[in-house]
Design an enzyme around this catalytic site. Sequence first.
Site, PDB file in Angstrom:
ATOM      1  N   ASP A  77      78.207   7.378  21.287  1.00  0.00           N
ATOM      2  CA  ASP A  77      76.699   7.509  19.960  1.00  0.00           C
ATOM      3  C   ASP A  77      75.059   6.638  19.046  1.00  0.00           C
ATOM      4  O   ASP A  77      74.664   6.056  19.329  1.00  0.00           O
ATOM      5  CB  ASP A  77      76.772   8.842  18.551  1.00  0.00           C
ATOM      6  CG  ASP A  77      76.900   9.983  19.691  1.00  0.00           C
ATOM      7  OD1 ASP A  77      77.957  10.605  19.150  1.00  0.00           O
ATOM      8  OD2 ASP A  77      76.120  10.415  19.373  1.00  0.00           O
TER       9      ASP A  77
ATOM     10  N   HIS B 295      86.937   7.080  17.758  1.00  0.00           N
ATOM     11  CA  HIS B 295      87.047   8.415  18.366  1.00  0.00           C
ATOM     12  C   HIS B 295      88.186   8.829  18.952  1.00  0.00           C
ATOM     13  O   HIS B 295      89.217   8.234  19.142  1.00  0.00           O
ATOM     14  CB  HIS B 295      86.351   7.889  20.379  1.00  0.00           C
ATOM     15  CG  HIS B 295      85.818   9.244  20.984  1.00  0.00           C
ATOM     16  ND1 HIS B 295      86.965   9.765  21.572  1.00  0.00           N
ATOM     17  CD2 HIS B 295      85.100   9.668  21.343  1.00  0.00           C
ATOM     18  CE1 HIS B 295      86.577  10.892  22.382  1.00  0.00           C
ATOM     19  NE2 HIS B 295      85.243  10.499  21.906  1.00  0.00           N
TER      20      HIS B 295
END
Length: 431
Positions: free
Chosen positions: A366, A308
């Site tokens: 996700d 991320h």
Amino acid sequence: MSDHTVTFTDNRTGQTIELPVRESTLGPGAIDIGRFFRDTGYFTYDPGFLSTASCQSDLTYLDGDQGQLLYRGYPIEQLAEKSSFLEVAHLMLNDELPNQDELDSFTDIIIHHSMLNESLKRLFGGFYHDAHPMAIMVGVVGSLSAFYHDSTDITNARHREIAAHRLIAKMPTIAAASYKHSIGEPQVYPDNSLSYAGNLLNMMFSIPCEPYEVNPIAERALDLIFILHVDHEQNASTSTVRLAGSSLANPFACIASGIAALWGPAHGGANEAVLDMLEEIGDVSNIHKYVAKAKDKNDSFRLMGFGHRVYKNYDPRARIIRTMCHEVLSELCQQDDPMFELARELESIALNDEYFIERKLYPNVDFYSGLIYKALGIPTNMFTVMFAIARTVGWVSQWMEMIGEDNQRIGRPRQLYTGPTQRDYVEIDKR
Ligand code: SDX
């Protein structure tokens, strides 16, 4: 603005200028470089915006090192445990948690905007049956401005509010209609007696031939996942919505641009890519091979659902979803999905691998969400559509914040030009 400044010195010319620092309420302050080009003749250079604050916002705060996420100051963990998606939507749009009357009134507004214009329903039929639902959603949302001329004057606060309500209300109906089109079943109208999540499940899975009961476990799981996906600071799709909105484009076009940006597998498309990756890995015995591929610079493969830009700690949303995933799978599937076991083993191996540790690559939102969607019977190509439904609240909130700014102006970045210097045209017979 405070009297805090930083000094810039050009060691070639000796020029020195003071740059003001804008203070934050949480997180880093920002050096205001608005006059930098005018005062120094230089652009600043930050492809990918690793060190650039594109705007000021009161909506969502992330602390990547602490793995902290706040919506209007409220920790995501508390909202996930105690709130509901529509209550969070009200919070994002109106800055405060609603009292019961305000929540009831907001819920009633959203419920009564959930239907689609009958003419719009024919648009779905223009798509091939195997069209990706995200392609349908981009097209249909972008076309909403053709139906709602009474809410596209963005200088009118009431128009902005109606457009926001319509978008939040209609996304589930559009999503479900996209799904029904892809499986050749008739569209199902919204049912105003159902909750936001329950309505979506009913519109996706009920058929005219028999009664359908919304599973309360699935309803709560979907509402919770929607809360976790509402907003996330200036991510790629939100930045796209803001940039589109800065040109004063209508809100429906702006949200359509956000849906398009979300679709990429590096962003919201990752939840679909995670399931595809797990299916490709297939078995725990193959994990090490794929982890090696992810580390190989000559291989474009990456572990989808890992890493991320901001979180250099465990994504707090992934932590919540991981816990919920286990509960939902055991309640809905009566035993853990082998994919869930594979995901947990992959996570365990990756989190103990020096490459991932060194780069602070942790599972993101996700990584597990697709496993829950799968357990709810939602097909893989609808996973990013689910993400878009929830993120519409964040997109419209960020769009309203941007449009409402006193000094709102069009976003127009510059560049570092490295192309050819000026040269004259050469006639084709002389080339
Ligand atoms: C979302 O911005 C948001 O907030 C997004 C989001 C939201 O709510 O809006 O949180 C939702 O989009 C989550 C992210 C979903 N995407 C994925 O899961 C796709 C896989 N992840 C990567 O593509 C990547 O981690 C990104 C895109 C998420 C972040 O990319 P960055 O910040 O540009 O990081 P990078 O590409 O510069 O990577 C840094 C290093 C590199 O190695 P080195 O060059 O330093 O040797 O880490 C490596 C990368 O190769 N790396 C990975 C990796 N992610 C980064 N290596 C293997 N697998 C990965 N998944």
